[in-house]
Design a protein around this motif. Structure first.
Motif, mmCIF file in Angstrom:
data_model
loop_
_atom_site.group_PDB
_atom_site.id
_atom_site.type_symbol
_atom_site.label_atom_id
_atom_site.label_comp_id
_atom_site.label_asym_id
_atom_site.label_seq_id
_atom_site.Cartn_x
_atom_site.Cartn_y
_atom_site.Cartn_z
ATOM 1 N N GLY A 28 58.501 68.793 38.066
ATOM 2 C CA GLY A 28 59.426 67.708 37.738
ATOM 3 C C GLY A 28 58.745 66.437 37.257
ATOM 4 N N CYS A 29 57.411 66.418 37.186
ATOM 5 C CA CYS A 29 56.725 65.191 36.759
ATOM 6 C C CYS A 29 56.358 65.284 35.275
ATOM 7 C CB CYS A 29 55.510 64.905 37.633
ATOM 8 S SG CYS A 29 54.762 63.305 37.236
ATOM 9 N N PRO A 32 52.096 62.025 31.191
ATOM 10 C CA PRO A 32 50.849 62.320 30.480
ATOM 11 C C PRO A 32 49.696 61.363 30.787
ATOM 12 C CG PRO A 32 52.293 61.079 29.061
ATOM 13 C CD PRO A 32 53.047 61.281 30.358
ATOM 14 N N TYR A 33 49.956 60.312 31.575
ATOM 15 C CA TYR A 33 48.913 59.310 31.842
ATOM 16 C C TYR A 33 48.116 59.777 33.059
ATOM 17 C CZ TYR A 33 52.201 56.959 28.843
ATOM 18 O OH TYR A 33 53.046 56.667 27.800
ATOM 19 N N LEU A 34 47.005 60.455 32.798
ATOM 20 C CA LEU A 34 46.343 61.223 33.856
ATOM 21 C C LEU A 34 45.118 60.541 34.454
ATOM 22 C CD1 LEU A 34 46.651 64.773 32.270
ATOM 23 C CD2 LEU A 34 48.034 63.780 34.114
ATOM 24 N N GLU A 35 44.965 60.768 35.771
ATOM 25 C CA GLU A 35 43.770 60.384 36.509
ATOM 26 C C GLU A 35 43.156 61.663 37.087
ATOM 27 O OE1 GLU A 35 45.450 55.995 37.872
ATOM 28 O OE2 GLU A 35 45.164 57.531 39.407
ATOM 29 N N TYR A 36 42.038 61.511 37.812
ATOM 30 C CA TYR A 36 41.304 62.706 38.244
ATOM 31 C C TYR A 36 41.059 62.644 39.752
ATOM 32 C CZ TYR A 36 41.063 62.650 33.293
ATOM 33 O OH TYR A 36 41.454 62.593 31.974
ATOM 34 N N ARG A 50 32.580 68.312 40.019
ATOM 35 C CA ARG A 50 32.735 69.741 39.735
ATOM 36 C C ARG A 50 34.215 70.024 39.484
ATOM 37 N NH1 ARG A 50 29.181 69.605 44.011
ATOM 38 N NH2 ARG A 50 30.806 70.151 45.515
ATOM 39 N N PRO A 51 34.541 70.453 38.270
ATOM 40 C CA PRO A 51 35.951 70.617 37.922
ATOM 41 C C PRO A 51 36.700 71.566 38.864
ATOM 42 C CG PRO A 51 34.504 71.206 36.070
ATOM 43 C CD PRO A 51 33.617 70.743 37.177
ATOM 44 N N ASP A 52 35.988 72.508 39.430
ATOM 45 C CA ASP A 52 36.602 73.454 40.355
ATOM 46 C C ASP A 52 37.268 72.756 41.553
ATOM 47 O OD1 ASP A 52 37.082 76.095 41.287
ATOM 48 O OD2 ASP A 52 35.538 75.736 42.818
ATOM 49 N N GLY A 53 36.691 71.629 41.970
ATOM 50 C CA GLY A 53 37.222 70.889 43.120
ATOM 51 C C GLY A 53 37.956 69.624 42.725
ATOM 52 N N MET A 54 38.449 69.594 41.475
ATOM 53 C CA MET A 54 39.151 68.411 40.970
ATOM 54 C C MET A 54 40.428 68.848 40.246
ATOM 55 S SD MET A 54 35.833 66.528 39.293
ATOM 56 C CE MET A 54 36.753 65.131 38.683
ATOM 57 N N ILE A 55 41.352 67.888 40.137
ATOM 58 C CA ILE A 55 42.593 68.175 39.393
ATOM 59 C C ILE A 55 43.089 66.891 38.719
ATOM 60 C CG2 ILE A 55 44.020 67.807 41.476
ATOM 61 C CD1 ILE A 55 45.919 69.991 40.346
ATOM 62 N N ALA A 56 43.653 67.042 37.522
ATOM 63 C CA ALA A 56 44.252 65.902 36.811
ATOM 64 C C ALA A 56 45.673 65.686 37.324
ATOM 65 C CB ALA A 56 44.274 66.170 35.306
ATOM 66 N N LEU A 57 45.992 64.423 37.636
ATOM 67 C CA LEU A 57 47.320 64.048 38.155
ATOM 68 C C LEU A 57 47.718 62.694 37.577
ATOM 69 C CD1 LEU A 57 46.620 64.718 41.955
ATOM 70 C CD2 LEU A 57 48.099 66.126 40.492
ATOM 71 N N CYS A 58 49.024 62.403 37.550
ATOM 72 C CA CYS A 58 49.455 61.050 37.192
ATOM 73 C C CYS A 58 49.069 60.106 38.341
ATOM 74 C CB CYS A 58 50.958 61.011 36.931
ATOM 75 S SG CYS A 58 51.962 61.067 38.431
ATOM 76 N N SER A 59 49.135 58.800 38.096
ATOM 77 C CA SER A 59 48.649 57.855 39.112
ATOM 78 C C SER A 59 49.501 57.917 40.385
ATOM 79 C CB SER A 59 48.604 56.434 38.551
ATOM 80 O OG SER A 59 49.856 56.067 38.058
ATOM 81 N N THR A 60 50.797 58.148 40.243
ATOM 82 C CA THR A 60 51.659 58.231 41.430
ATOM 83 C C THR A 60 51.277 59.431 42.296
ATOM 84 O OG1 THR A 60 53.480 57.198 40.257
ATOM 85 C CG2 THR A 60 54.057 58.478 42.220
ATOM 86 N N HIS A 61 51.131 60.587 41.673
ATOM 87 C CA HIS A 61 50.783 61.768 42.463
ATOM 88 C C HIS A 61 49.323 61.761 42.905
ATOM 89 C CE1 HIS A 61 54.702 63.412 40.872
ATOM 90 N NE2 HIS A 61 54.779 63.517 42.185
ATOM 91 N N ASP A 66 46.452 63.037 48.985
ATOM 92 C CA ASP A 66 45.827 63.378 50.271
ATOM 93 C C ASP A 66 46.750 64.242 51.139
ATOM 94 O OD1 ASP A 66 43.463 62.185 49.714
ATOM 95 O OD2 ASP A 66 43.872 60.338 50.838
ATOM 96 N N ALA A 67 48.027 64.257 50.797
ATOM 97 C CA ALA A 67 48.981 65.064 51.565
ATOM 98 C C ALA A 67 48.786 66.561 51.346
ATOM 99 C CB ALA A 67 50.410 64.669 51.176
ATOM 100 N N TRP A 68 48.077 66.926 50.292
ATOM 101 C CA TRP A 68 47.979 68.347 49.960
ATOM 102 C C TRP A 68 46.705 68.978 50.503
ATOM 103 C CZ3 TRP A 68 48.841 66.560 44.303
ATOM 104 C CH2 TRP A 68 50.184 66.181 44.154
ATOM 105 N N THR A 69 46.802 70.231 50.860
ATOM 106 C CA THR A 69 45.618 70.982 51.290
ATOM 107 C C THR A 69 44.822 71.409 50.056
ATOM 108 O OG1 THR A 69 46.721 73.124 51.143
ATOM 109 C CG2 THR A 69 46.931 71.933 53.246
ATOM 110 N N VAL A 70 43.597 71.839 50.311
ATOM 111 C CA VAL A 70 42.761 72.367 49.234
ATOM 112 C C VAL A 70 43.467 73.539 48.545
ATOM 113 C CG1 VAL A 70 40.605 73.614 48.763
ATOM 114 C CG2 VAL A 70 40.587 71.566 50.214
ATOM 115 N N GLU A 71 44.088 74.387 49.349
ATOM 116 C CA GLU A 71 44.775 75.559 48.784
ATOM 117 C C GLU A 71 45.942 75.128 47.892
ATOM 118 O OE1 GLU A 71 43.859 75.260 52.043
ATOM 119 O OE2 GLU A 71 42.134 76.584 51.711
ATOM 120 N N GLN A 72 46.672 74.099 48.332
ATOM 121 C CA GLN A 72 47.809 73.639 47.532
ATOM 122 C C GLN A 72 47.326 73.026 46.206
ATOM 123 O OE1 GLN A 72 49.491 71.210 50.624
ATOM 124 N NE2 GLN A 72 50.913 72.818 51.290
ATOM 125 N N CYS A 73 46.207 72.322 46.240
ATOM 126 C CA CYS A 73 45.645 71.777 44.995
ATOM 127 C C CYS A 73 45.231 72.913 44.063
ATOM 128 C CB CYS A 73 44.452 70.873 45.296
ATOM 129 S SG CYS A 73 44.908 69.301 46.049
#
Ligand SMILES: [Zn+2]
Length: 254
Positions: A28-29, A32-36, A50-61, A66-73
């Motif tokens: 639902g988001c 396109p204004y992404l952070e890392y 290491r990209p494996d342990g990173m994800i692009a997200l908007c600034s709000t998300h 921090d609410a998400w687990t590693v598995e959820q990311c």
């Protein structure tokens, strides 16, 4: 050893944006204004890119991540919910100098016209604000990103979309060489402008500070049409450093 810079290297950022389809992957988001976000491990545990342990997200998300687990990311990386990606330039001014392919356009609504159709142009809204539009030319037969009155929409299958959170820059690239780049910038004084774009100062009292410029780069893959930051290349003809003021049409070709 100096600390690793918090900003990830260009190639890492590009890979992370591409992985999520160039928009925030949260359902639902799609912003396109992404952070890392660093999640495995988190940045405070280890400074890594290491990209494996990173994800692009908007600034709000990103702020909520921090609410998400590693598995959820990881799940989000593998199954991004990104659908269409669109955004908007919030720059709305009554005076904007356009910089297109190394030439300058002031109070010239149709900066570039191809076969009688404008491809880079301004129109004014009811309050007199200048809104920018760009129609990408392409020989690919595929849809291409467009910008209509400051609203942009990513179409086709780009290999790169870069749209940082400050909303002043957009770059889109395709495999066939089609490319568009747009950058809005505010100049506080003539001194600042003189360092980078001294030609604009020939406009003298016609411009007021702070001045906003909109720089547009455009390339048409498989052709010799290219508006780069230095010059306009049009089938063997080159133009740069021209200042056009109060012309109906700036540059017409085709
Ligand atoms: Zn988001």
């Amino acid at each position: 050893m100096p600390d690793l810079n918090r900003k990830p290297p260009t190639a890492v950022r590009r890979a992370l944006r591409r992985e999520v389809g160039f928009g925030c992957p949260v359902e639902g988001c799609g912003i396109p204004y992404l952070e890392y976000h660093h999640f495995d491990p988190e940045w405070h545990v280890e400074k890594h890119h290491r990209p494996d342990g990173m994800i692009a997200l908007c600034s709000t998300h990103h702020a909520k991540a921090d609410a998400w687990t590693v598995e959820q990311c990881r799940e989000l990386k593998q199954n991004p919910h990104t659908a269409e990606v669109s955004g908007r330039f919030e720059w709305m001014r009554r005076e904007v100098v356009a910089i297109v392919g190394g030439n300058y356009y002031h109070e010239t609504p149709k900066m570039v016209v191809f076969r009688d159709q404008p491809i880079i142009w301004f129109e004014r809204d009811e309050r007199g604000y200048l809104l920018l539009s760009i129609r990408m030319l392409s020989t690919s037969g595929q849809p291409r990103t467009n910008l209509i009155a400051n609203d942009w929409e990513i179409l086709g299958e780009p290999i790169e979309v870069d749209s940082p959170p400050n909303g002043s820059f957009l770059q889109v690239k395709y495999t066939n060489g089609d490319e568009v780049g747009i950058r809005f910038k505010k100049w506080e004084s003539a001194e600042k402008l003189r360092e980078i774009h001294p030609r604009i100062l020939v406009l003298g009292d016609q411009i007021t500070f702070p001045l906003v410029t909109a720089e547009v780069n455009l390339a048409v893959g498989g052709t010799d049409i290219r508006f780069s930051s230095k010059k306009s290349d049009l089938g063997g003809m080159q133009m740069q450093g021209n200042v056009m003021s109060r012309c109906g049409v700036g540059l017409a070709f085709g």
